[in-house]
Design an enzyme around this catalytic site. Structure first.
Site, PDB file in Angstrom:
ATOM      1  N   GLU A  79     -73.439  42.780  37.720  1.00 52.82           N
ATOM      2  CA  GLU A  79     -74.693  42.793  38.456  1.00 52.82           C
ATOM      3  C   GLU A  79     -74.862  41.454  39.170  1.00 52.82           C
ATOM      4  O   GLU A  79     -75.682  41.325  40.055  1.00 52.82           O
ATOM      5  CB  GLU A  79     -75.853  43.024  37.471  1.00 52.82           C
ATOM      6  CG  GLU A  79     -77.232  43.198  38.075  1.00 52.82           C
ATOM      7  CD  GLU A  79     -77.961  41.887  38.327  1.00 52.82           C
ATOM      8  OE1 GLU A  79     -79.064  41.927  38.890  1.00 52.82           O
ATOM      9  OE2 GLU A  79     -77.443  40.802  37.979  1.00 52.82           O
ATOM     10  N   CYS A 111     -76.351  47.491  34.683  1.00 55.71           N
ATOM     11  CA  CYS A 111     -75.572  47.238  33.460  1.00 55.71           C
ATOM     12  C   CYS A 111     -74.519  48.312  33.182  1.00 55.71           C
ATOM     13  O   CYS A 111     -73.866  48.288  32.133  1.00 55.71           O
ATOM     14  CB  CYS A 111     -76.521  47.124  32.273  1.00 55.71           C
ATOM     15  SG  CYS A 111     -77.833  45.952  32.560  1.00 55.71           S
ATOM     16  N   THR A 152     -85.216  37.862  27.614  1.00 59.26           N
ATOM     17  CA  THR A 152     -84.102  38.824  27.584  1.00 59.26           C
ATOM     18  C   THR A 152     -82.991  38.409  28.555  1.00 59.26           C
ATOM     19  O   THR A 152     -82.302  39.252  29.117  1.00 59.26           O
ATOM     20  CB  THR A 152     -84.589  40.264  27.886  1.00 59.26           C
ATOM     21  OG1 THR A 152     -85.160  40.308  29.197  1.00 59.26           O
ATOM     22  CG2 THR A 152     -85.641  40.728  26.897  1.00 59.26           C
ATOM     23  N   SER A 201     -89.033  50.288  32.342  1.00 60.74           N
ATOM     24  CA  SER A 201     -87.588  50.225  32.053  1.00 60.74           C
ATOM     25  C   SER A 201     -87.325  50.651  30.608  1.00 60.74           C
ATOM     26  O   SER A 201     -86.358  51.354  30.324  1.00 60.74           O
ATOM     27  CB  SER A 201     -87.019  48.836  32.337  1.00 60.74           C
ATOM     28  OG  SER A 201     -87.475  47.882  31.413  1.00 60.74           O
ATOM     29  N   HIS A 233     -76.300  50.029  24.782  1.00 62.89           N
ATOM     30  CA  HIS A 233     -76.506  48.900  25.700  1.00 62.89           C
ATOM     31  C   HIS A 233     -77.688  48.117  25.126  1.00 62.89           C
ATOM     32  O   HIS A 233     -78.725  48.704  24.807  1.00 62.89           O
ATOM     33  CB  HIS A 233     -76.839  49.420  27.108  1.00 62.89           C
ATOM     34  CG  HIS A 233     -77.441  48.352  27.973  1.00 62.89           C
ATOM     35  ND1 HIS A 233     -76.782  47.170  28.228  1.00 62.89           N
ATOM     36  CD2 HIS A 233     -78.640  48.257  28.599  1.00 62.89           C
ATOM     37  CE1 HIS A 233     -77.554  46.407  28.982  1.00 62.89           C
ATOM     38  NE2 HIS A 233     -78.684  47.040  29.220  1.00 62.89           N
ATOM     39  N   LYS A 242     -85.217  51.232  19.153  1.00 58.45           N
ATOM     40  CA  LYS A 242     -86.304  52.127  19.591  1.00 58.45           C
ATOM     41  C   LYS A 242     -85.734  53.484  19.997  1.00 58.45           C
ATOM     42  O   LYS A 242     -86.313  54.526  19.707  1.00 58.45           O
ATOM     43  CB  LYS A 242     -87.031  51.527  20.804  1.00 58.45           C
ATOM     44  CG  LYS A 242     -87.891  50.343  20.498  1.00 58.45           C
ATOM     45  CD  LYS A 242     -88.612  49.958  21.779  1.00 58.45           C
ATOM     46  CE  LYS A 242     -89.306  48.635  21.643  1.00 58.45           C
ATOM     47  NZ  LYS A 242     -90.396  48.469  22.570  1.00 58.45           N
ATOM     48  N   ASN A 275     -78.936  39.170  26.706  1.00 56.10           N
ATOM     49  CA  ASN A 275     -78.462  40.278  27.541  1.00 56.10           C
ATOM     50  C   ASN A 275     -77.310  39.793  28.410  1.00 56.10           C
ATOM     51  O   ASN A 275     -77.445  38.798  29.122  1.00 56.10           O
ATOM     52  CB  ASN A 275     -79.603  40.804  28.423  1.00 56.10           C
ATOM     53  CG  ASN A 275     -79.265  42.151  29.072  1.00 56.10           C
ATOM     54  OD1 ASN A 275     -78.165  42.676  28.891  1.00 56.10           O
ATOM     55  ND2 ASN A 275     -80.217  42.707  29.797  1.00 56.10           N
ATOM     56  N   SER A 307     -79.905  50.261  34.786  1.00 59.10           N
ATOM     57  CA  SER A 307     -81.172  50.535  35.475  1.00 59.10           C
ATOM     58  C   SER A 307     -80.944  50.981  36.907  1.00 59.10           C
ATOM     59  O   SER A 307     -79.973  50.588  37.551  1.00 59.10           O
ATOM     60  CB  SER A 307     -82.037  49.279  35.480  1.00 59.10           C
ATOM     61  OG  SER A 307     -82.516  49.018  34.201  1.00 59.10           O
TER      62      SER A 307
END
Ligand code: CAA
Length: 390
Positions: A79, A111, A152, A201, A233, A242, A275, A307
């Protein structure tokens, strides 16, 4: 024919900031970063490291002369590429001294780039089983000082040799993938920092995971208990948890416990790096394999998310004696040799960027212990040095 990951290596810069100290400097409770986000240390790229040097340093740690001769495809997933035209793969190909009869390209989709690279490399090896491909996920994640994304950030690269008869993980073929045009995270061409709609996101990440997981179950008939672990990821280590929690109730208690314990192991490296965008999923795989003894023959689920957005769920099977082909002690040394910098030093390093007005710069590489460094920019061209080739 089995095709998959034959070797996997990692590089992260030598400096980091402590997340609890960063939290205090930003007037938030340290637990927000260490528990709520789930990050302990954040890797920082000095000005002498860019996505090319991180990639080359990661690859340098795994390739030997046989690989140099057999690799005829280099894919640079990023990226944070350094040029709008020339691919980072061409620089890496030169810095590693690879066989000139090779294809070298850069792939971009936030990513997700390295995952696309691996899948394309699989096709290349299926057609050319005696060759090898080098796929690298390399990035410096930048949101900006005092932004909500700051906690992050991170920097690093994961390099993988993809081949027939792989020694680490065979990649299975029933992948499920999904694309949807959304604006959850993006970086306009004029900006060196990402733009993000943070909450959106997070929601989209989970939605993509749920959709590809449902489709994967339907396609294969496999369920959670068929997975020894699932790697995600990891933009931050709480994110994958989560997503995992949304499906855990599908499994009996013992499988839930196993997946949660293995999830924890799969986050150790990422928690201490931050990240790294394209490399994050593969850093999580490394973390799982190097910090926990997972049985040979186990099936590992892999969720990739870039994303914008593209998501993919795929699986791999751990090969006999795969642990012998990991670089566990090398990665331990890499982590142990890192130095902490203060929040003030981190801010100074963050603000010190290459000139964007076309002027030249000469960089001091003596303080950067990496073998491959960016030594300057002259006449609009980046110059690199490999300290091993003096
Ligand atoms: N103790 C423990 N936990 C605490 C706490 C405390 N004292 N204070 C807050 N928390 C918890 C919150 O409850 C919250 O947890 P939950 O999400 O589980 O409810 C967590 O800490 C974060 O708090 P906030 O949501 O208030 O944090 P924030 O507003 O600062 O935003 C973020 C967090 C959205 C991740 C932001 O850092 C961001 O935008 N990051 C970049 C985008 C990103 O990483 N998105 C992930 C999906 S997109 C993707 O995966 C692609 C990619 O790589 C970018």
């Amino acid at each position: 024919m089995k095709i998959g990951i034959d070797k996997i290596g990692f590089y992260t810069p030598h400096i980091f900031v402590d997340m609890a100290k960063l939290a205090l400097a930003r007037n938030v409770e340290p637990e927000k970063f260490t528990i709520g986000i789930g990050q302990s240390k954040m890797a920082i790229a000095p000005i002498t490291q860019d996505s090319v040097t991180l990639a080359a340093n990661a690859a340098l740690s795994i390739i030997d002369d046989e690989d140099r001769e057999k690799i005829d495809l280099v894919i640079f997933g990023s990226e944070s590429g350094i040029d709008h035209s020339k691919s980072g793969a061409v620089y890496v190909h030169q810095l590693l001294g690879l066989n000139p009869n090779a294809r070298a390209v850069e792939l971009k989709q936030a990513c997700y780039g390295a995952t696309a690279g691996i899948q394309m490399a699989k096709g290349h090896i299926a057609l050319n089983p005696d060759r090898k491909a080098l796929v690298i996920g390399t990035d410096i994640a930048r949101y900006g000082l005092n932004t909500s994304g700051e906690s992050t950030q991170g920097a690093g690269a994961v390099a993988m040799v993809i081949s027939a008869n792989p020694r680490v993980m065979e990649l299975e073929n029933h992948n499920v993938y999904l694309t949807n045009d959304i604006m959850d995270f993006w970086r306009p061409i004029y900006s060196d920092k990402a733009f993000v709609d943070g909450k959106f996101s997070n929601e989209q990440y989970i939605l993509f995971f749920n959709k590809v997981w449902e489709a994967y179950k339907e396609k294969t008939g496999l369920v959670l208990s068929d997975m020894e672990a699932i790697c995600f990821h990891l933009p931050y280590t709480k994110m994958g948890l989560k997503a995992l929690r949304t499906v855990l109730e599908e499994a009996p208690e013992d499988v839930r416990e196993r997946l949660l314990a293995h999830y924890e192991a799969s986050t150790t490296y990422n928690r201490n790096v931050g990240n790294i965008y394209t490399g994050s999923l593969y850093l999580s795989l490394l973390s799982l394999l190097e910090t926990k003894e997972i049985k040979e023959g186990s099936r590992i689920g892999m969720f990739s998310y870039g994303s914008g957005a593209v998501g993919e769920f795929f699986t791999g099977i751990l090969q006999p004696n795969y642990r012998e082909y990991l670089n566990i002690s090398g990665h331990k040394r890499l982590f142990a040799s890192r130095q902490e910098v203060s929040v003030e030093e981190y801010e100074e390093i963050f603000e010190k960027t290459l000139p964007n007005d076309g002027s030249d710069i000469d960089l001091d590489v003596s303080k950067d212990p990496a073998a491959i460094c960016l030594s300057g920019v002259l006449d609009h061209k980046r110059h690199y040095v490999n300290k091993l080739h003096k």
